[in-house]
Design an enzyme around this catalytic site. Structure first.
Site, mmCIF file in Angstrom:
data_model
loop_
_atom_site.group_PDB
_atom_site.id
_atom_site.type_symbol
_atom_site.label_atom_id
_atom_site.label_comp_id
_atom_site.label_asym_id
_atom_site.label_seq_id
_atom_site.Cartn_x
_atom_site.Cartn_y
_atom_site.Cartn_z
ATOM 1 N N ARG A 87 0.827 -1.211 0.000
ATOM 2 C CA ARG A 87 0.000 0.000 0.000
ATOM 3 C C ARG A 87 0.860 1.259 0.000
ATOM 4 N NH1 ARG A 87 -3.372 -2.632 -2.192
ATOM 5 N NH2 ARG A 87 -5.131 -3.535 -1.129
ATOM 6 N N GLU A 90 2.068 1.437 -3.485
ATOM 7 C CA GLU A 90 0.950 1.856 -4.333
ATOM 8 C C GLU A 90 0.708 3.363 -4.204
ATOM 9 O OE1 GLU A 90 -3.610 0.386 -5.067
ATOM 10 O OE2 GLU A 90 -2.924 0.519 -2.992
ATOM 11 N N SER A 113 15.533 15.447 0.845
ATOM 12 C CA SER A 113 16.604 14.635 1.410
ATOM 13 C C SER A 113 16.039 13.465 2.208
ATOM 14 C CB SER A 113 17.479 15.487 2.333
ATOM 15 O OG SER A 113 18.426 14.684 2.998
#
Length: 146
Positions: A87, A90, A113
């Site tokens: 997830r 995703e 960064s």
């Protein structure tokens, strides 16, 4: 000992002793996410941090030495299959370009960064189901023109 053996040793001790990442992080004065990432071999601890963590978990000098070894940050090219990690992957795949565009609009051409960086994972109660709040806090680094 290598990083994989180190991680397995730390996780076994952590689970046997019933520690949370919060508790271990508190013992060395660092964040839970950073502490866990070191234990998974993705970041490096200072000597005093490594020794304190190993003392807390009753682990030997070999583990403390490995915690201080510069990691080889590498992961496979396959899409992750663990549901929670997938997830996160995703969300990055779906929203990554949008976030990149908005960062560039607000800051200019550069990156966030992951060295000068903080990450927090929090739980927020909600009547529809508790929420996971992940905060990524990285310093903006503009690309240099030369």
């Amino acid at each position: 000992m290598n990083h994989e053996t180190m991680t397995a040793t730390i996780l076994t001790a952590k689970n046997e002793k019933g520690y949370t990442w919060e508790q271990l992080a508190e013992s060395i004065g660092m964040s839970p996410v950073w502490t866990a990432s070191c234990c998974y071999g993705m970041n490096t601890m200072l000597e005093d941090q490594a020794k304190t963590l190993c003392k807390t978990l009753a682990l030997g000098d070999e583990v403390a030495q490995m915690l201080q070894t510069c990691p080889h940050k590498q992961w496979g090219n396959a899409v992750p299959t663990d549901p929670l990690i997938y997830r996160l992957y995703e969300a990055t795949m779906i929203y990554g370009q949008s976030v990149k565009d908005i960062v560039h609009e607000k800051f200019g051409d550069g990156i966030m960064s992951a060295i000068d960086y903080k990450m927090f994972v929090d739980r927020v109660e909600d009547p529809k189901g508790d929420r996971v709040v992940i905060t990524l806090d990285g310093k903006f680094l503009p690309y240099k023109r030369w």
